[in-house]
Design a protein around this motif. Structure first.
Motif, PDB file in Angstrom:
ATOM      1  N   ASP A 281      21.922 -65.424 -28.997  1.00 56.01           N
ATOM      2  CA  ASP A 281      23.113 -64.729 -29.500  1.00 56.01           C
ATOM      3  C   ASP A 281      22.722 -63.792 -30.645  1.00 56.01           C
ATOM      4  O   ASP A 281      22.067 -64.190 -31.599  1.00 56.01           O
ATOM      5  CB  ASP A 281      24.122 -65.774 -29.982  1.00 56.01           C
ATOM      6  N   ASP A 282      23.139 -62.540 -30.547  1.00 53.78           N
ATOM      7  CA  ASP A 282      22.796 -61.572 -31.594  1.00 53.78           C
ATOM      8  C   ASP A 282      23.503 -61.870 -32.912  1.00 53.78           C
ATOM      9  O   ASP A 282      22.979 -61.585 -33.987  1.00 53.78           O
ATOM     10  CB  ASP A 282      23.159 -60.155 -31.137  1.00 53.78           C
ATOM     11  N   GLY A 283      24.701 -62.461 -32.848  1.00 55.89           N
ATOM     12  CA  GLY A 283      25.468 -62.685 -34.070  1.00 55.89           C
ATOM     13  C   GLY A 283      24.918 -63.793 -34.933  1.00 55.89           C
ATOM     14  O   GLY A 283      24.922 -63.708 -36.163  1.00 55.89           O
ATOM     15  N   ALA A 284      24.454 -64.870 -34.306  1.00 52.05           N
ATOM     16  CA  ALA A 284      23.883 -66.012 -35.033  1.00 52.05           C
ATOM     17  C   ALA A 284      22.742 -66.578 -34.201  1.00 52.05           C
ATOM     18  O   ALA A 284      22.840 -67.670 -33.640  1.00 52.05           O
ATOM     19  CB  ALA A 284      24.946 -67.076 -35.289  1.00 52.05           C
ATOM     20  N   PRO A 285      21.636 -65.844 -34.096  1.00 52.56           N
ATOM     21  CA  PRO A 285      20.571 -66.250 -33.177  1.00 52.56           C
ATOM     22  C   PRO A 285      19.894 -67.543 -33.612  1.00 52.56           C
ATOM     23  O   PRO A 285      19.612 -67.754 -34.791  1.00 52.56           O
ATOM     24  CB  PRO A 285      19.596 -65.076 -33.227  1.00 52.56           C
ATOM     25  N   ASN A 286      19.654 -68.411 -32.634  1.00 57.13           N
ATOM     26  CA  ASN A 286      18.978 -69.677 -32.906  1.00 57.13           C
ATOM     27  C   ASN A 286      18.253 -70.108 -31.633  1.00 57.13           C
ATOM     28  O   ASN A 286      18.854 -70.182 -30.562  1.00 57.13           O
ATOM     29  CB  ASN A 286      19.988 -70.741 -33.337  1.00 57.13           C
ATOM     30  N   PHE A 287      16.955 -70.385 -31.763  1.00 54.51           N
ATOM     31  CA  PHE A 287      16.150 -70.698 -30.588  1.00 54.51           C
ATOM     32  C   PHE A 287      16.625 -71.972 -29.888  1.00 54.51           C
ATOM     33  O   PHE A 287      16.688 -72.035 -28.656  1.00 54.51           O
ATOM     34  CB  PHE A 287      14.681 -70.855 -30.989  1.00 54.51           C
ATOM     35  N   SER A 288      16.924 -73.020 -30.657  1.00 53.34           N
ATOM     36  CA  SER A 288      17.326 -74.289 -30.050  1.00 53.34           C
ATOM     37  C   SER A 288      18.643 -74.137 -29.293  1.00 53.34           C
ATOM     38  O   SER A 288      18.803 -74.671 -28.187  1.00 53.34           O
ATOM     39  CB  SER A 288      17.456 -75.369 -31.129  1.00 53.34           C
ATOM     40  N   ARG A 289      19.593 -73.405 -29.877  1.00 50.61           N
ATOM     41  CA  ARG A 289      20.868 -73.199 -29.194  1.00 50.61           C
ATOM     42  C   ARG A 289      20.692 -72.355 -27.933  1.00 50.61           C
ATOM     43  O   ARG A 289      21.380 -72.547 -26.930  1.00 50.61           O
ATOM     44  CB  ARG A 289      21.877 -72.541 -30.126  1.00 50.61           C
ATOM     45  N   ALA A 290      19.760 -71.412 -27.980  1.00 50.20           N
ATOM     46  CA  ALA A 290      19.485 -70.613 -26.785  1.00 50.20           C
ATOM     47  C   ALA A 290      18.968 -71.498 -25.653  1.00 50.20           C
ATOM     48  O   ALA A 290      19.360 -71.325 -24.490  1.00 50.20           O
ATOM     49  CB  ALA A 290      18.468 -69.517 -27.109  1.00 50.20           C
ATOM     50  N   LEU A 291      18.100 -72.447 -25.969  1.00 44.78           N
ATOM     51  CA  LEU A 291      17.591 -73.353 -24.939  1.00 44.78           C
ATOM     52  C   LEU A 291      18.709 -74.212 -24.355  1.00 44.78           C
ATOM     53  O   LEU A 291      18.744 -74.470 -23.144  1.00 44.78           O
ATOM     54  CB  LEU A 291      16.482 -74.237 -25.522  1.00 44.78           C
ATOM     55  N   LEU A 292      19.637 -74.657 -25.210  1.00 37.01           N
ATOM     56  CA  LEU A 292      20.796 -75.393 -24.700  1.00 37.01           C
ATOM     57  C   LEU A 292      21.619 -74.509 -23.761  1.00 37.01           C
ATOM     58  O   LEU A 292      22.069 -74.957 -22.695  1.00 37.01           O
ATOM     59  CB  LEU A 292      21.674 -75.868 -25.859  1.00 37.01           C
ATOM     60  N   GLY A 293      21.808 -73.249 -24.152  1.00 40.22           N
ATOM     61  CA  GLY A 293      22.568 -72.331 -23.321  1.00 40.22           C
ATOM     62  C   GLY A 293      21.888 -72.062 -21.986  1.00 40.22           C
ATOM     63  O   GLY A 293      22.547 -71.966 -20.941  1.00 40.22           O
ATOM     64  N   LEU A 294      20.558 -71.968 -21.998  1.00 38.56           N
ATOM     65  CA  LEU A 294      19.830 -71.746 -20.751  1.00 38.56           C
ATOM     66  C   LEU A 294      19.964 -72.952 -19.823  1.00 38.56           C
ATOM     67  O   LEU A 294      20.085 -72.796 -18.595  1.00 38.56           O
ATOM     68  CB  LEU A 294      18.354 -71.465 -21.048  1.00 38.56           C
ATOM     69  N   GLY A 295      19.940 -74.159 -20.400  1.00 39.21           N
ATOM     70  CA  GLY A 295      20.145 -75.355 -19.585  1.00 39.21           C
ATOM     71  C   GLY A 295      21.510 -75.351 -18.922  1.00 39.21           C
ATOM     72  O   GLY A 295      21.652 -75.704 -17.738  1.00 39.21           O
ATOM     73  N   ARG A 296      22.545 -74.946 -19.681  1.00 44.42           N
ATOM     74  CA  ARG A 296      23.890 -74.874 -19.107  1.00 44.42           C
ATOM     75  C   ARG A 296      23.974 -73.807 -18.015  1.00 44.42           C
ATOM     76  O   ARG A 296      24.695 -73.961 -17.028  1.00 44.42           O
ATOM     77  CB  ARG A 296      24.917 -74.560 -20.206  1.00 44.42           C
ATOM     78  N   HIS A 297      23.218 -72.713 -18.187  1.00 39.40           N
ATOM     79  CA  HIS A 297      23.233 -71.643 -17.188  1.00 39.40           C
ATOM     80  C   HIS A 297      22.594 -72.114 -15.880  1.00 39.40           C
ATOM     81  O   HIS A 297      23.087 -71.799 -14.789  1.00 39.40           O
ATOM     82  CB  HIS A 297      22.486 -70.425 -17.736  1.00 39.40           C
ATOM     83  N   LEU A 298      21.500 -72.850 -15.993  1.00 35.41           N
ATOM     84  CA  LEU A 298      20.813 -73.326 -14.793  1.00 35.41           C
ATOM     85  C   LEU A 298      21.618 -74.389 -14.061  1.00 35.41           C
ATOM     86  O   LEU A 298      21.626 -74.429 -12.826  1.00 35.41           O
ATOM     87  CB  LEU A 298      19.435 -73.881 -15.170  1.00 35.41           C
TER      88      LEU A 298
END
Length: 596
Positions: A281-298
């Motif tokens: 997320d550009d507004g509040a970028p965080n690597f761990s949250r991105a990985l959670l989001g990728l898991g939800r996407h898959l």
């Protein structure tokens, strides 16, 4: 009818032609295998050498540097062994790579190391022919693996990824294995730091890559036609290792996950190019949250595994236990005296009836052990006989090693009230143990900060007094019920009200939730009350530490009319020290704990 004499003369002529064809076919196969091995080896060489040149290194991670050179030795041998099977041009390139590696191993300067990586990346045609052309890509739709059945998951982690970032991948790997419906015995992990996975994934088959850097690829090659493994490449920045797989085993399915770019790339067998999903997320970028989001996407339908809301504080003992880790791969400006002062701050915040017992991680080198010993001596000098004792983590036992350090720290965290650590792997490991953690950061980089609700990240570049004030606040809340005569008695009630409303963004899966305006206004009302109830010195310290994530800077946007602004404000609030303190003060206390 052909005369017998003609037949007799025809047969010998056919045999050399068939034999030559067989020899040619075998030679082509040998050359193809050699090209594949050299390509894979060159790719790993490139990223090992780029890491050695680019990554900040210190005495604390000397063993990692030594291991990198061990891997380069093995890769040099592998390339040399395959060079004779290559055509003349590629054979010359392979031998030049070996010569450059020989020079690095004899004279490991930044210039010689960088020269190897540059040769592979820019000049080695066997490599550039695969890695320079653009790869077609398209968006990865949600639930892209539906309808596909895989027999195994083979994960290769690294090279070039730090231990803390590798630990971040543990949750993603669990999600992937669960989503694919694979039993632990069908999951194989290959890593340059295998001890991470022997601790965090004890049921999986774990293999080390330091002395066998090509082992993951060799395992992929070993599967028969009846198997359908999914190969996952885990890295920090996108290394495009999928190209190695596509060039050498196009019939295999591959996925790449890159922590720093928050992206997944999927290339299923028979497809052209990569399908890509990004979740940073550009507004509040965080690597761990991105990985959670990728898991939800898959796997959109896969229920997230949520950690219990409360921290595991107030253990079944009277003493207050602290683990302290001062070591990082980066250059730290914190001295042993600084760490001793932080430890003394903890002692002053914990009720006098509770002795503070600290175990200090001793590091992996003699100089690190001396540094840890100095912290212990200074703490004893400041508080001799006053309820504070300190010892090295392995005191009275065999010294910890690179292979045993992570498991030893993980075991210690299971019985710890507070982890006081530099921003390094222990801060990320603590999320798995749910230990209350103060992570002291050498700079403010919220992208790296794990969103675990009981980990509080302090930027040490701000006023040191603000850091010590915040350390005391965390220790006080971790050591006692705040309603029982602590400086945070007035803070406890509005903090509890916040917890009942739900703290946004602090649980896996919550990152995608945007509060409605009514929900946000109710939440802001309680947060305002909690902020006002903080001791004045603490609110001043939090305003400095949280900077643009501080509550006064967020309160307007979090209840604003625009959904995007509310979402960004929620994510920033979730990363703030203020919200973590509210969770410590207001959450239900563990039933198995005994409060003094």
């Amino acid at each position: 009818m052909t005369p017998p004499g003609d037949m007799a003369t025809a047969r010998p002529a056919a045999r050399p032609v068939a034999a030559d064809a067989i020899r040619d076919r075998r030679a082509r196969k040998r050359e193809a295998r050699a090209r594949g091995t050299v390509l894979r080896a060159a790719h790993i060489v490139r990223h090992l050498t780029e890491t050695l040149v680019d990554r900040p290194l210190s005495v604390a991670n000397t063993p990692v540097v030594v291991d990198s050179f061990r891997s380069l030795v093995r890769l040099n041998r592998a390339v040399a062994a395959q060079a004779p099977a290559l055509d003349a041009a590629h054979r010359a390139e392979a031998r030049r790579l070996c010569a450059l590696l020989d020079r690095v191993l004899a004279d490991p300067t930044p210039r010689t190391i960088d020269g190897v990586g540059r040769f592979v990346r820019d000049e080695m045609s066997l490599y550039t022919a695969v890695f320079h052309p653009p790869v077609p890509s398209a968006p990865l739709p949600p639930d892209p693996l539906r309808g596909h059945s895989f027999t195994h998951l083979v994960a290769m982690i690294g090279p070039g990824i730090g231990i803390g970032d590798e630990i971040k991948l543990a949750g993603f790997l669990r999600t992937l294995a669960r989503g694919l419906g694979l039993a632990p015995g069908r999951v194989e992990l290959f890593s340059f730091c295998p001890w991470i996975w022997r601790t965090l994934a004890p049921d999986a088959a774990v293999h080390g890559l330091t002395d066998a850097p090509l082992a993951a690829f060799e395992r992929i090659d070993s599967f028969g036609p009846e198997a359908r493994p999914l190969t996952l490449f885990g890295c920090f920045m996108r290394q495009e290792t999928l190209r190695c797989l596509a060039a050498t085993r196009p019939e295999r399915d591959g996925m790449l996950v890159a922590v720093a770019s928050g992206e997944v790339r999927l290339r299923l067998r028979g497809s052209v190019g990569d399908r890509v999903a990004q979740a940073l997320d550009d507004g509040a970028p965080n690597f761990s949250r991105a990985l959670l989001g990728l898991g939800r996407h898959l796997f959109p339908g896969l229920a997230p595994v949520r950690a219990p809301a409360e921290p595991l504080t107030a253990r079944d003992h009277r003493a207050f236990h602290v683990v302290l880790n001062p070591f990082t791969s980066k250059h730290s400006t914190l001295s042993p005296a600084d760490w001793a002062r932080f430890l003394v701050s903890v002692r002053r915040a914990v009720p006098a009836a509770r002795p503070v017992r600290c175990r200090i991680v001793p590091g992996l080198t003699p100089s690190c052990r001396d540094y840890a010993g100095e912290i212990r001596a200074l703490a004893a000098h400041h508080h001799a006989g006053a309820g504070l004792t300190a010892a090295l983590l392995d005191e009275g036992e065999a010294p910890i090693t690179q292979e045993t350090a992570l498991a030893a720290v993980h075991a210690a965290l299971a019985d710890t009230d507070l982890l006081l650590t530099i921003d390094t792997y222990t801060a990320h490991l603590a999320a798995h143990a749910r230990a209350v953690t103060v992570a002291l950061c050498l700079n403010r980089n919220v992208r790296f900060w794990d969103p675990a609700p009981h980990t509080l990240w302090f930027d040490t570049t701000v006023d040191r007094g603000a850091v010590e004030t915040a350390v005391r606040a965390v220790a006080s809340l971790a050591a006692r019920d705040p309603r029982d005569g602590s400086p945070f008695a007035a803070f406890a009630a509005p903090a509890a009200a916040l917890c009942r409303l739900g703290l946004p963004g602090l649980a896996p899966g919550d990152g995608a939730d945007v509060p409605t305006p009514d929900q946000a206004r109710a939440w802001r009302q309680e947060a305002d009350a909690a902020w006002a109830a903080l001791p004045a010195a603490v609110s001043r310290a939090l305003a400095a530490l949280d900077a643009d994530y501080a509550w006064p800077a967020l309160r307007r946007a979090i209840a604003g009319p625009r959904a995007h602004d509310r979402a960004v404000a929620v994510q920033r609030a979730a990363a703030s020290v203020f919200l973590r303190l509210a969770l410590l003060a207001g959450a239900e206390r563990p039933t198995r704990g005994v409060w003094p």
